[in-house]
Design an enzyme around this catalytic site. Structure first.
Site, PDB file in Angstrom:
ATOM      1  N   LYS A 146      10.977  -1.837  -4.369  1.00 21.19           N
ATOM      2  CA  LYS A 146      10.397  -1.146  -3.219  1.00 21.19           C
ATOM      3  C   LYS A 146      11.076   0.225  -3.084  1.00 21.19           C
ATOM      4  O   LYS A 146      12.304   0.329  -3.185  1.00 21.19           O
ATOM      5  CB  LYS A 146      10.618  -1.959  -1.942  1.00 21.19           C
ATOM      6  CG  LYS A 146       9.840  -3.265  -1.878  1.00 21.19           C
ATOM      7  CD  LYS A 146       8.369  -3.018  -1.612  1.00 21.19           C
ATOM      8  CE  LYS A 146       7.633  -4.306  -1.281  1.00 21.19           C
ATOM      9  NZ  LYS A 146       6.212  -4.068  -0.962  1.00 21.19           N
ATOM     10  N   ASP A 171       6.774  -0.267  -6.045  1.00 16.22           N
ATOM     11  CA  ASP A 171       5.841  -0.241  -4.916  1.00 16.22           C
ATOM     12  C   ASP A 171       6.333   0.778  -3.901  1.00 16.22           C
ATOM     13  O   ASP A 171       7.378   0.600  -3.271  1.00 16.22           O
ATOM     14  CB  ASP A 171       5.749  -1.624  -4.266  1.00 16.22           C
ATOM     15  CG  ASP A 171       4.679  -1.689  -3.189  1.00 16.22           C
ATOM     16  OD1 ASP A 171       3.984  -0.678  -2.972  1.00 16.22           O
ATOM     17  OD2 ASP A 171       4.529  -2.759  -2.567  1.00 16.22           O
ATOM     18  N   ASP A 220      -3.156  -0.862  -3.597  1.00 20.11           N
ATOM     19  CA  ASP A 220      -2.865  -2.006  -2.725  1.00 20.11           C
ATOM     20  C   ASP A 220      -3.501  -1.772  -1.366  1.00 20.11           C
ATOM     21  O   ASP A 220      -4.553  -2.304  -1.048  1.00 20.11           O
ATOM     22  CB  ASP A 220      -1.362  -2.227  -2.619  1.00 20.11           C
ATOM     23  CG  ASP A 220      -1.018  -3.437  -1.734  1.00 20.11           C
ATOM     24  OD1 ASP A 220      -1.940  -4.156  -1.300  1.00 20.11           O
ATOM     25  OD2 ASP A 220       0.177  -3.661  -1.467  1.00 20.11           O
ATOM     26  N   LYS A 242      -4.670  -9.593  -2.762  1.00 18.19           N
ATOM     27  CA  LYS A 242      -3.899 -10.442  -1.856  1.00 18.19           C
ATOM     28  C   LYS A 242      -4.877 -11.231  -0.997  1.00 18.19           C
ATOM     29  O   LYS A 242      -5.814 -10.662  -0.433  1.00 18.19           O
ATOM     30  CB  LYS A 242      -2.989  -9.599  -0.956  1.00 18.19           C
ATOM     31  CG  LYS A 242      -1.881  -8.855  -1.685  1.00 18.19           C
ATOM     32  CD  LYS A 242      -1.056  -8.024  -0.715  1.00 18.19           C
ATOM     33  CE  LYS A 242       0.055  -7.268  -1.430  1.00 18.19           C
ATOM     34  NZ  LYS A 242       0.798  -6.372  -0.492  1.00 18.19           N
ATOM     35  N   CYS A 270       1.310 -10.773  -2.448  1.00 17.55           N
ATOM     36  CA  CYS A 270       1.391 -11.631  -1.270  1.00 17.55           C
ATOM     37  C   CYS A 270       2.042 -10.882  -0.121  1.00 17.55           C
ATOM     38  O   CYS A 270       2.669  -9.845  -0.311  1.00 17.55           O
ATOM     39  CB  CYS A 270       2.215 -12.891  -1.570  1.00 17.55           C
ATOM     40  SG  CYS A 270       3.956 -12.556  -1.979  1.00 17.55           S
TER      41      CYS A 270
END
Length: 320
Positions: A146, A171, A220, A242, A270
């Site tokens: 992250k 991400d 995303d 997701k 998720c």
């Protein structure tokens, strides 16, 4: 058929930090559908980023109690009753179990285990290296880092130094800016990053149109359901499926099929949640380019029958 919904909170092993903030616990909703004394469960994680709260999702689920009580509700009908999102996901998951129990559909054939990314949350480069190093010692071969827009190169370098043989994905959770994008992507390429997820804010990512990125980009926050696919093909090479975005496995499986037909790879991700939610996503994960279903691993305490995470892989229990 009777619906019961429960609010539940699960503490995390350690604070989980992404570009949008810090979490110390996962708050989920568990749904039970009961018919003739048999319960069928599903779980969802309401996400404020998508305009959801626990209260609003509980209200959505509660609004269907009369509809379920009056007769059977199919997964196909559920799509017309609720929009994509957490509430529909929990109910869809429970209905899949009901359909399998009633032999309306066959159980999914799953492998014995699947590799999952293990997530390193945002910290100082030294803190992130320590977390990554622990995952490597535990046998992980795929890491997810992250990042926000600060110290990108330093954090990438720190993690790569302790995980020289791992595949690593990044991400950014919409945190990068146009003026820094190329520099950040080049840094990611230099450190052998396999993919960058959602570098720019959803709805403000036209800068990616026909961009010659040195590594694949994955949508995303910009991707929820099949209807989003046509607008993404010139910006991204991959989408993150997701269940809490698609509104359940029913739509997620269709998303995977149509993404591949459109020439896009897909990963399965998720929200923070328990093994119940991770298990429900496994059928769509089988052919995914990357799997990121470590949400339950991040919990201090999971459900009574948790998934096992061994050597960076989800061990999939055999049917009883």
């Amino acid at each position: 058929m009777k619906i019961t919904a429960y609010r539940e909170k699960f503490d995390l092993k350690r604070p989980f930090i992404i570009a949008r903030g810090k979490r110390t616990h996962a708050e989920v909703i568990r749904v039970e559908l009961e018919e003739d004394g048999v319960n069928f469960e599903g779980e969802c994680s309401p996400t404020l980023r998508y305009g959801e709260t626990v209260e609003s999702v509980m209200e959505q689920i509660g609004s269907l109690k009369g509809r379920f009580a009056s007769g059977p509700v199919t997964r196909e009908a559920l799509v017309e009753l609720l929009p994509p999102g957490a509430a529909r996901n929990a109910l869809d998951a429970a209905l899949w179990k009901y359909d399998i129990c009633c032999q309306k559909v066959k159980p999914f054939s799953l492998p014995g285990s699947l590799e999952t990314a293990m997530t390193v949350s945002i910290g100082t480069p030294e803190e992130m290296a320590m977390e990554a190093e622990q995952y490597v010692r535990d046998g992980a071969s795929l890491l997810k880092i992250k990042l926000n827009n600060d110290a990108v190169t330093e954090r990438l370098k720190a993690v790569r130094n302790v995980a020289p043989d791992c595949r690593i994905i990044v991400d950014a959770n919409e945190a990068w800016q146009e003026q820094d994008l190329i520099q950040n992507l080049n840094a990611a390429f230099t450190h052998g990053i396999a993919m960058v997820e959602q570098p720019l804010p959803a709805g403000n990512d036209d800068f990616l149109l026909n961009l010659k990125s040195p590594i694949p980009l994955c949508a995303d926050e910009s991707f929820h359901t099949r209807r989003d696919l046509p607008g993404l093909k010139s910006k991204y090479q991959m989408v993150n499926i997701k269940l809490d975005k698609t509104g359940g496995l029913t739509e997620a499986l269709k998303c995977a099929d149509e993404a591949q037909k459109a020439g896009l790879d897909y990963m399965v991700g998720c929200m923070l949640g328990t093994s119940l939610a991770m298990t429900d996503a496994l059928p769509v994960a089988i052919e995914a380019k990357f799997i990121d279903l470590d949400g339950a691993y991040l919990l201090a305490e999971d459900r009574p029958t948790p998934l096992q995470y061994i050597n960076g892989r989800i061990q999939i229990p055999r049917p009883a």
